[in-house]
Design a protein around this motif. Structure first.
Motif, PDB file in Angstrom:
ATOM      1  N   MET A   1     -56.420 -47.566   9.579  1.00  0.00           N
ATOM      2  CA  MET A   1     -55.949 -47.434  10.962  1.00  0.00           C
ATOM      3  C   MET A   1     -57.153 -47.302  11.890  1.00  0.00           C
ATOM      4  SD  MET A   1     -53.310 -44.614  12.537  1.00  0.00           S
ATOM      5  CE  MET A   1     -52.818 -44.671  14.252  1.00  0.00           C
ATOM      6  N   LYS A   2     -57.045 -47.899  13.071  1.00  0.00           N
ATOM      7  CA  LYS A   2     -58.129 -47.895  14.040  1.00  0.00           C
ATOM      8  C   LYS A   2     -57.573 -47.519  15.405  1.00  0.00           C
ATOM      9  CE  LYS A   2     -59.847 -51.896  15.264  1.00  0.00           C
ATOM     10  NZ  LYS A   2     -60.634 -53.173  15.231  1.00  0.00           N
ATOM     11  N   VAL A   3     -58.303 -46.645  16.142  1.00  0.00           N
ATOM     12  CA  VAL A   3     -57.886 -46.217  17.476  1.00  0.00           C
ATOM     13  C   VAL A   3     -59.081 -46.311  18.420  1.00  0.00           C
ATOM     14  CG1 VAL A   3     -56.973 -44.343  18.889  1.00  0.00           C
ATOM     15  CG2 VAL A   3     -56.166 -44.619  16.541  1.00  0.00           C
ATOM     16  N   SER A   4     -58.859 -46.882  19.613  1.00  0.00           N
ATOM     17  CA  SER A   4     -59.892 -46.953  20.642  1.00  0.00           C
ATOM     18  C   SER A   4     -59.460 -46.152  21.868  1.00  0.00           C
ATOM     19  CB  SER A   4     -60.149 -48.409  21.055  1.00  0.00           C
ATOM     20  OG  SER A   4     -60.706 -49.148  19.998  1.00  0.00           O
TER      21      SER A   4
ATOM     22  N   ILE B   1     -62.568 -45.353  16.567  1.00  0.00           N
ATOM     23  CA  ILE B   1     -62.706 -44.712  15.255  1.00  0.00           C
ATOM     24  C   ILE B   1     -61.760 -45.393  14.281  1.00  0.00           C
ATOM     25  CG2 ILE B   1     -62.489 -42.584  13.919  1.00  0.00           C
ATOM     26  CD1 ILE B   1     -63.256 -41.005  16.301  1.00  0.00           C
ATOM     27  N   GLU B   2     -62.307 -45.746  13.138  1.00  0.00           N
ATOM     28  CA  GLU B   2     -61.537 -46.411  12.086  1.00  0.00           C
ATOM     29  C   GLU B   2     -61.722 -45.660  10.776  1.00  0.00           C
ATOM     30  OE1 GLU B   2     -61.107 -50.860  10.074  1.00  0.00           O
ATOM     31  OE2 GLU B   2     -62.676 -50.444  11.546  1.00  0.00           O
TER      32      GLU B   2
ATOM     33  N   ALA C   1     -59.613 -39.421  17.182  1.00  0.00           N
ATOM     34  CA  ALA C   1     -59.349 -38.712  15.936  1.00  0.00           C
ATOM     35  C   ALA C   1     -57.994 -38.012  15.982  1.00  0.00           C
ATOM     36  CB  ALA C   1     -60.459 -37.693  15.679  1.00  0.00           C
ATOM     37  N   ASN C   2     -57.655 -37.467  17.132  1.00  0.00           N
ATOM     38  CA  ASN C   2     -56.363 -36.790  17.265  1.00  0.00           C
ATOM     39  C   ASN C   2     -55.213 -37.765  17.024  1.00  0.00           C
ATOM     40  OD1 ASN C   2     -54.899 -34.335  17.964  1.00  0.00           O
ATOM     41  ND2 ASN C   2     -54.344 -35.345  19.873  1.00  0.00           N
ATOM     42  N   LYS C   3     -55.348 -38.977  17.554  1.00  0.00           N
ATOM     43  CA  LYS C   3     -54.324 -39.999  17.329  1.00  0.00           C
ATOM     44  C   LYS C   3     -54.243 -40.380  15.855  1.00  0.00           C
ATOM     45  CE  LYS C   3     -51.384 -43.233  18.680  1.00  0.00           C
ATOM     46  NZ  LYS C   3     -50.062 -42.912  19.254  1.00  0.00           N
TER      47      LYS C   3
ATOM     48  N   ALA D   1     -59.129 -40.050  30.125  1.00  0.00           N
ATOM     49  CA  ALA D   1     -59.259 -40.862  28.922  1.00  0.00           C
ATOM     50  C   ALA D   1     -57.911 -41.442  28.502  1.00  0.00           C
ATOM     51  CB  ALA D   1     -59.828 -40.017  27.791  1.00  0.00           C
ATOM     52  N   GLU D   2     -57.932 -42.702  28.078  1.00  0.00           N
ATOM     53  CA  GLU D   2     -56.706 -43.399  27.671  1.00  0.00           C
ATOM     54  C   GLU D   2     -56.901 -44.088  26.340  1.00  0.00           C
ATOM     55  OE1 GLU D   2     -54.173 -45.079  31.259  1.00  0.00           O
ATOM     56  OE2 GLU D   2     -56.193 -45.920  31.255  1.00  0.00           O
ATOM     57  N   ILE D   3     -55.884 -44.026  25.499  1.00  0.00           N
ATOM     58  CA  ILE D   3     -55.885 -44.803  24.267  1.00  0.00           C
ATOM     59  C   ILE D   3     -55.581 -46.262  24.608  1.00  0.00           C
ATOM     60  CG2 ILE D   3     -54.710 -45.173  22.044  1.00  0.00           C
ATOM     61  CD1 ILE D   3     -54.262 -42.111  21.980  1.00  0.00           C
ATOM     62  N   VAL D   4     -56.455 -47.164  24.191  1.00  0.00           N
ATOM     63  CA  VAL D   4     -56.289 -48.563  24.580  1.00  0.00           C
ATOM     64  C   VAL D   4     -55.874 -49.444  23.402  1.00  0.00           C
ATOM     65  CG1 VAL D   4     -57.821 -48.453  26.548  1.00  0.00           C
ATOM     66  CG2 VAL D   4     -58.795 -48.948  24.309  1.00  0.00           C
ATOM     67  N   GLU D   5     -55.924 -48.927  22.183  1.00  0.00           N
ATOM     68  CA  GLU D   5     -55.356 -49.666  21.051  1.00  0.00           C
ATOM     69  C   GLU D   5     -55.151 -48.735  19.880  1.00  0.00           C
ATOM     70  OE1 GLU D   5     -58.536 -51.791  18.334  1.00  0.00           O
ATOM     71  OE2 GLU D   5     -58.785 -52.467  20.409  1.00  0.00           O
TER      72      GLU D   5
END
Length: 313
Positions: free
Chosen positions: A1-4, A33-34, A117-119, A309-313
Motif C-alpha cells: 500500500m502507498k499513500v501520498s 510512504i510505501e 503513516a497514519n493512513k 495537509a491533504e492525502i492525494v493518493e
C-alpha cells in the motif's frame, strides 16, 4: 500500500507572535510512504526537488536518508504510540519548499510523513494526536499547526505537553509577498543568537503587540496592524544574520498600503503584508536591495493556503 500527502509551506512568528503564530502558504512538499514487501530492506528515503533549478545538492546531501531522518523519527513515534514498530518503508520526499529559508520545510515533511503513516495504519490518530507527535519532533507547534490545519493559526504547547490551537480568519484582501533570498540560514544558528533572558519591558512590548495583531486580524484594522507587526524578542537579534533585512524594512516603513515587513520564521525569507499597494514596486525594491549586496531573490505574492495537509493518493 502507498499513500501520498501534500503539505503546504508555513511562515511562523509574524513579528510579535514568536513561537505561537503561523500561516500556511501555497508552496508544497509531497511525501509518499510505501510499505515494501521485501523483508530486511529496512527504510529507504529518497529526496527529490520538484523544480530542478531549486536543487541545492549540498543541502540534500546533508539530509539523513536512514532512521535518523526526521520523517522516519515522526513515523516511528506514531507506530510506537499504538504499540507497533515500523515495517520496511520506502519514503519519497518531493520538495518545492526551499530548505533553510524559514518556510517550514522540516514541519512539512514531518506532517506529511505522519499523515501518510497514519493512513497506512488505518487512521488511529486524530488531528490532536498528530499535532502532538509533530510538535514533539519539531520542537514547537507554530509551523506544524498551520501545516496540518491550513490558514492562520495560533498555537501553544502547554506545560503538560498538550497543544492548544485555534484557527483565525486572515483578511483575504491582505496580500502576502514572500521574498526568498538565495542564501540559507539554519534554524539552529538563528536560535543561537537569541538571549536566554530578555528585559521585562521587551516582553511587555511583545505581549501588547501580539494582542494588537490578533485584534487587527479579527477586525481587518490596517492601521492597528501596521503598529502590531513590530517585535523585540527575536527580529532585532536575527537582523545581523540577514543581509538587507534592515534596509528592506526601512524602505516600506512609511509606505501607505504596506502593513509591515517581518521575518518568515527564523529567516532569511521576509514577508511583506500589504493592501492595495503596487506589488511590482515591492518586488523591484526588494530585488534592488538584495542585488546591491550580490544576492538574488525569488519573490512571490501569495494568498494564504486555507487547507492544510491533504492525502492525494
Amino acid at each position: 500500500m502507498k499513500v501520498s500527502v501534500k503539505v503546504p509551506a508555513t511562515s511562523a512568528n509574524l513579528g510579535p507572535g514568536f513561537d505561537c503564530l503561523g500561516l500556511a502558504l501555497p508552496i508544497y512538499n509531497t511525501i509518499t510512504i510505501e510499505e515494501t514487501i521485501l523483508p530486511g530492506t529496512g527504510v529507504e528515503i529518497n529526496l527529490m526537488s520538484a523544480e530542478e533549478e531549486n536543487i541545492d545538492e549540498m543541502i540534500f546531501d546533508n539530509i539523513p536518508k536512514d532512521e535518523n531522518n526526521i520523517v522516519y523519527k515522526a513515523v516511528e513515534l506514531l507506530y510506537n504510540s499504538i504499540g507497533q514498530e515500523p515495517s520496511e518503508l520506502k519514503i519519497n520526499i518531493q520538495s518545492q519548499i526551499p530548505i533553510t529559508r524559514g518556510l517550514g520545510s522540516s514541519a512539512a515533511v514531518i506532517v506529511g510523513g505522519l499523515m501518510a503513516a497514519n493512513k497506512l495504519l488505518g487512521s488511529p490518530a486524530d488531528t490532536t494526536a498528530l499535532l502532538s507527535i509533530a510538535t514533539e519532533v519539531e520542537g514547537h507547534p507554530d509551523n506544524v499547526a498551520p501545516a496540518i490545519l491550513g490558514g492562520f493559526v495560533m498555537s501553544s504547547q502547554e506545560d503538560d505537553g498538550s497543544i492548544v490551537y485555534r484557527k483565525l480568519d486572515w483578511p483575504q484582501e491582505w496580500d502576502i509577498t514572500v521574498c526568498i533570498p538565495d542564501f540559507e540560514l539554519s534554524t539552529n544558528i538563528a536560535r543561537s543568537v537569541l538571549p536566554s533572558e530578555v528585559p521585562m519591558q521587551d516582553a511587555i512590548y511583545n505581549a501588547k503587540h501580539l494582542a494588537m495583531l490578533i485584534q487587527a486580524v479579527n477586525t481587518k484594522d490596517e492601521k492597528l496592524m501596521k503598529t502590531a507587526l513590530h517585535d523585540k524578542l527575536h527580529q532585532p537579534y536575527r537582523e545581523k544574520l540577514v543581509p538587507g533585512m534592515r534596509e528592506i524594512m526601512e524602505a516600506f516603513k512609511h509606505e501607505d498600503g504596506v502593513l509591515g515587513c517581518v521575518l518568515s520564521g527564523a529567516g532569511p525569507s521576509i514577508l511583506i503584508i500589504s493592501h492595495k499597494y503596487d506589488l511590482d514596486k515591492i518586488k523591484s525594491t526588494v530585488q534592488d536591495i538584495w542585488e546591491g549586496q550580490s544576492f538574488k531573490a525569488d519573490i512571490r505574492t501569495l494568498k494564504i493556503e486555507p487547507k492544510g495537509a491533504e492525502i492525494v493518493e
